[in-house]
Design a protein around this motif. Structure first.
Motif, PDB file in Angstrom:
ATOM      1  N   ALA A  64      88.857  20.361  52.533  1.00 25.51           N
ATOM      2  CA  ALA A  64      88.656  19.711  53.951  1.00 25.51           C
ATOM      3  C   ALA A  64      87.800  18.476  54.195  1.00 25.51           C
ATOM      4  O   ALA A  64      86.684  18.629  53.588  1.00 25.51           O
ATOM      5  CB  ALA A  64      88.520  20.859  54.924  1.00 25.51           C
ATOM      6  N   PRO A  65      88.084  17.717  54.995  1.00 29.58           N
ATOM      7  CA  PRO A  65      87.315  16.720  55.175  1.00 29.58           C
ATOM      8  C   PRO A  65      86.039  17.154  55.939  1.00 29.58           C
ATOM      9  O   PRO A  65      86.070  18.131  56.832  1.00 29.58           O
ATOM     10  CB  PRO A  65      88.009  15.765  56.216  1.00 29.58           C
ATOM     11  N   GLU A  96      82.791  17.616  58.413  1.00 30.38           N
ATOM     12  CA  GLU A  96      82.966  17.730  60.045  1.00 30.38           C
ATOM     13  C   GLU A  96      82.223  16.264  60.428  1.00 30.38           C
ATOM     14  O   GLU A  96      82.714  15.890  61.756  1.00 30.38           O
ATOM     15  CB  GLU A  96      82.206  18.874  60.577  1.00 30.38           C
ATOM     16  N   ALA A 129      90.808  22.315  62.353  1.00 27.10           N
ATOM     17  CA  ALA A 129      90.426  20.774  62.395  1.00 27.10           C
ATOM     18  C   ALA A 129      89.807  20.947  63.790  1.00 27.10           C
ATOM     19  O   ALA A 129      88.536  20.154  63.976  1.00 27.10           O
ATOM     20  CB  ALA A 129      91.574  20.080  62.407  1.00 27.10           C
ATOM     21  N   ARG A 186      86.449  22.774  63.537  1.00 23.19           N
ATOM     22  CA  ARG A 186      85.615  22.059  62.659  1.00 23.19           C
ATOM     23  C   ARG A 186      84.985  20.877  63.209  1.00 23.19           C
ATOM     24  O   ARG A 186      83.496  20.743  63.113  1.00 23.19           O
ATOM     25  CB  ARG A 186      86.358  21.556  61.343  1.00 23.19           C
ATOM     26  N   ASN A 200      90.986  12.499  65.749  1.00 18.16           N
ATOM     27  CA  ASN A 200      90.217  12.981  64.970  1.00 18.16           C
ATOM     28  C   ASN A 200      90.668  14.316  64.610  1.00 18.16           C
ATOM     29  O   ASN A 200      90.565  14.434  63.084  1.00 18.16           O
ATOM     30  CB  ASN A 200      88.654  13.448  65.586  1.00 18.16           C
ATOM     31  N   HIS A 222      91.840  15.205  60.523  1.00 19.46           N
ATOM     32  CA  HIS A 222      91.406  16.438  59.730  1.00 19.46           C
ATOM     33  C   HIS A 222      92.739  17.152  59.256  1.00 19.46           C
ATOM     34  O   HIS A 222      92.589  17.534  58.017  1.00 19.46           O
ATOM     35  CB  HIS A 222      90.416  17.062  60.673  1.00 19.46           C
ATOM     36  N   GLU A 250      93.296  17.277  55.253  1.00 20.64           N
ATOM     37  CA  GLU A 250      93.364  18.644  54.673  1.00 20.64           C
ATOM     38  C   GLU A 250      94.604  18.758  53.895  1.00 20.64           C
ATOM     39  O   GLU A 250      94.547  19.477  52.640  1.00 20.64           O
ATOM     40  CB  GLU A 250      92.646  19.675  55.683  1.00 20.64           C
TER      41      GLU A 250
END
Length: 416
Positions: free
Chosen positions: A3-4, A6, A345, A348, A402, A406, A410
């Motif tokens: 996952a990217p 935060e 997302a 996060r 955003n 995410h 992901e």
């Protein structure tokens, strides 16, 4: 799947600037947009979007319905792409954000990946679906419907607008009739960012709507036929007033929706009155009934009741009646994995969120039939949409994008 972090964010100012730049094309009369599908303004908006995709290093393909697909390669070109997008066409008196936020939010995902030097395993494709609104050429979500196998291509090409112009001819005229077979593309997943078009998120002060379901819909085109006659000299008891019939059917639609609460809705939006003269009793009225519910049994029951009771209203007024299905889709349950990616997302990123049912139809509703799909929603002021006064804040747009960033990244997988 990685996952990217935060701390990774899109460029909110750049996204907002792009939305405002697109809004200059096909301006409305009251601050919004009139960029109806397959008009010259639609063609101009497409060219601007294509130029931005070129600048971001994307390869753009166009299918035979005019849908645009802008691809960023992944580390594994054999992996199925993650698709993201919405639509650039608007209502005749539309806002600047409906659909546009989803397309340009998808482009911003790509721009941010480029800025950050992030590679994904799966390719990512930003999509602009043709004729989502369905105002000029019914039904709505026409191109995504052909893509998903709901409609035939030739049938779509034959759809006519109020002036008798055909969809296929107008698509060719503006220069966006591609050669690619519609529906040939396979998807790993599809995500669509959209304004809520309802008041719930703003009223509750929630940043993000995690869309779990979509309402089903029936559009029924009703034609009532009476007799044109002089409004001043025709006795009341001798009138065959198609306008009066429409008024009574309008009351019926409202009653049916109210008796199927919660969540059911119904209204009459599109109306053509003939001859539409001040001193002539309408001899013919053509209008569209829009009924929706997330419960399929309720939805079909509402349709059945309208089809049973509207003819009785017409008969009582001496009117002829025809009822034709102008559009339909079943209630939608979005993919649990994609929904979970959107929810994760939002968590996060530290945004408030809630599950929500989409009251409007979207391209994602059709694509859900052929690929794992979900949607992200952000608030809009007073829940107002399909109106030039439609408004969102830059902060809402940024938070929605955003979450989209995410969820998409992901799902596409970060390559170390």
């Amino acid at each position: 799947m990685n996952a990217p972090g935060e701390n990774l964010r899109i460029d909110g100012a750049r996204l907002w600037d792009s939305i405002m730049e697109m809004a200059k094309i096909g301006p409305g009369v009251a601050g919004g947009n009139n960029r109806q599908t397959l008009t010259d303004a639609d063609g101009e908006g497409r060219r601007l979007f294509k130029a931005w995709c070129d600048a971001a290093g994307l390869e753009t393909g166009v299918d035979a319905m005019g849908t645009m697909f802008a691809r960023r390669e992944g580390a594994d070109p054999e992996a199925l792409p993650v698709y993201v997008g919405s639509h650039l066409d608007t209502q005749p008196t539309g806002g600047k954000y409906d659909g546009v936020l989803g397309v340009l939010g998808g482009l911003e995902v790509i721009r941010s990946l480029n800025d950050l030097g992030i590679r994904t395993r799966h390719p990512i494709v930003v999509t602009n679906w043709t004729n989502e609104e369905g105002t000029r050429f019914a039904p709505a979500m026409l191109a995504s419907g052909v893509f998903a196998g709901v409609h035939e291509l030739d049938w779509a090409y034959g759809r006519e607008d109020a002036k008798g112009l055909k969809f296929g001819d107008e698509l060719a005229r503006i220069g966006w009739k591609g050669a690619e077979e519609v529906g040939a593309r396979r998807m790993h997943a599809f995500f669509e960012l959209h304004i809520e078009q309802g008041p719930i998120l703003e009223a509750e002060g929630v940043d993000i709507g995690v869309v779990t379901h979509g309402q089903g819909l029936w559009w029924l085109q009703v034609t009532l036929t009476g007799k044109e006659s002089h409004t001043g000299s025709t006795p009341m008891a001798m009138r065959r007033n198609a306008g009066l019939g429409m008024a009574r059917v309008t009351e019926l639609v409202h009653a049916i929706a109210m008796e199927n609460q919660p969540d059911a809705v119904g209204a009459i939006g599109h109306v053509d009155v003939y001859p539409n003269s001040r001193n002539v009793i309408p001899g013919r009225v053509v209008f569209t009934v829009d009924i929706r519910s997330p419960d399929r049994a309720k939805l079909d029951g509402m349709k059945a009741r309208l089809e049973a009771e509207a003819p009785a209203i017409a008969a009582g007024l001496g009117l002829g009646i025809e009822i034709e299905v102008a559009g339909h889709f079943d209630p939608v349950t979005f993919d649990p994995g994609c929904v979970a990616a959107v929810r994760a997302a939002a968590e996060r990123l530290g945004y408030s969120h809630r599950d929500i049912v989409s009251g409007a139809g979207h391209d994602a509703c059709w694509i859900n039939r052929v690929a794992p799909t979900s949607m992200v929603m952000c608030p809009c002021v007073d829940g107002l949409s399909h109106n030039e006064a439609e408004e969102i804040s830059p902060e809402w747009a940024e938070k929605g994008a955003n979450v989209l960033f995410h969820a998409v990244v992901e799902t596409a997988g970060i390559v170390a």
